[in-house]
Design a protein around this motif. Sequence first.
Motif, PDB file in Angstrom:
ATOM      1  N   GLU A  73       0.939  -1.245   0.249  1.00 45.41           N
ATOM      2  CA  GLU A  73       0.033   0.230   0.105  1.00 45.41           C
ATOM      3  C   GLU A  73       0.692   1.237   0.118  1.00 45.41           C
ATOM      4  OE1 GLU A  73      -3.642  -1.603   2.691  1.00 45.41           O
ATOM      5  OE2 GLU A  73      -2.449  -1.290   3.859  1.00 45.41           O
ATOM      6  N   VAL A  74       1.737   1.330  -0.044  1.00 44.58           N
ATOM      7  CA  VAL A  74       2.980   2.119  -0.214  1.00 44.58           C
ATOM      8  C   VAL A  74       4.394   2.195  -0.629  1.00 44.58           C
ATOM      9  CG1 VAL A  74       2.923   2.539   2.594  1.00 44.58           C
ATOM     10  CG2 VAL A  74       4.964   1.224   1.780  1.00 44.58           C
ATOM     11  N   ALA A  75       4.201   1.329  -1.682  1.00 41.35           N
ATOM     12  CA  ALA A  75       4.947   1.088  -2.880  1.00 41.35           C
ATOM     13  C   ALA A  75       4.769   0.156  -3.804  1.00 41.35           C
ATOM     14  CB  ALA A  75       6.430  -0.129  -2.264  1.00 41.35           C
ATOM     15  N   TRP A  76       5.230   0.291  -4.719  1.00 38.08           N
ATOM     16  CA  TRP A  76       4.723   0.345  -6.380  1.00 38.08           C
ATOM     17  C   TRP A  76       5.778  -0.001  -7.205  1.00 38.08           C
ATOM     18  CZ3 TRP A  76       3.713   4.641  -3.940  1.00 38.08           C
ATOM     19  CH2 TRP A  76       2.021   4.585  -2.958  1.00 38.08           C
ATOM     20  N   PRO A  77       5.997  -1.355  -8.307  1.00 42.69           N
ATOM     21  CA  PRO A  77       6.938  -1.533  -8.969  1.00 42.69           C
ATOM     22  C   PRO A  77       7.087  -0.818 -10.412  1.00 42.69           C
ATOM     23  CG  PRO A  77       5.272  -3.229  -9.238  1.00 42.69           C
ATOM     24  CD  PRO A  77       4.634  -2.454  -8.143  1.00 42.69           C
TER      25      PRO A  77
END
Length: 415
Positions: A49-53
């Motif tokens: 919920e706080v990181a994305w690829p």
Amino acid sequence: MVGAGFGGLETVKGLAGAPVAITFIDRRNHHLFQPLLYQVATASLATSEVAWPIRSLVRDRREVTTLLAEVVGVDPDQKRVRLEDGASITYDTLVLATGARHAYFGHDEWEPFALGLKTIEDATTIRRRILLAFERAEREADPALRQAFLTFVIVGAGPTGVELAGTIAELARSTLAPDFRNIDTGSARVVLIEAGPRVLAGFPDDLSDYAQRSLEKLGVEVELGQPVSDCTAEGVTYGEVRLATRTILWAAGVRASPAAEWLGAPFDGAGRLRVAPDLTVPGHPEIFAIGDTVTIAGPDGRPAPGIAPAAKQEGQYVAAVIKARLRGEAAPRPFRYRHEGSLAQIGKRRAVIDFGWIKLRGALAWWLWGIAHIYFLIGTRTRLNVAINWLWIHARDQRSARLITQGRPIGTELS
């Protein structure tokens, strides 16, 4: 483009449509929304919920090539960046947005005991350490050792330190209270230690005073004017006090990446590059540096803060300069940081906001703080998940991300 933080991502976004080929390099495969990282550390949010690829964020940009690699040096004469595996990559224009790590003011030996918070790995390690402390206290027969497990120390009373202290206090007194049988989690001590005279030093005095009173209402012990002189596996020393604890969290300072050392360029006491007004490295107009990597004066003459809005503004400016160069136009006017406000959460119903022209505190500030953070998250699904989690915590005092993962076996960690 080295670094996929707020500044790096904003630079790449600003170059959309320009006749460029971009190589995007980061040693991790994800972009991190660092302002909410402490909520992962305190079991409020999951890592997803706080990181994305990174690749998913630029998948529609055919001119962008993403590489998972660690840059360890720059050869400005050959216009190459050197990678950890010995390879190198050439560039015409280089943008360094390599961020910062926590600093221990010359006491790097404290790092194994005083955990900093800059990465997903840091957050999950802190979450594990906090939850394991309660688990060990539940099984501990020695009252003194049990109290050491139930004592949590945060060093540094800036926004991260204040947010950690308030959330850990709520976790102990509300969320975990019904779950344990042999201990009273509400008896846990949360101690916030600050070498300066007040918490949230970057905020106006009245908001700082409100934040301290709010923390104390949550049960946080605020120790001001008390520099830390030692950190060990058994405890922390501040002033003349030796406090037994098994959990020390470090929120007292940061040090920039070694980008200045790579280039042999001037830097300040925190290792941040001193850049020209157009955010280029002196003597190297083809190299830009932004974000926590650099220091540049804001409107009031003080260095622009190391926060997401500053990095994003710098990224937008660098993209504009590069596009102007490609078109053969004059460069934009020198970069000028626009302060859009400071926000800090103290508890699930308390926050402070300083917009300059208006100051807010309490429940209204908390709702605005939440809305602002949700707005800047990436993706509708993430925004909905975070909003639902926060509403659930607000209504039921339950945090769903209380998973103990990684680390050594339970019998050895925190021993």
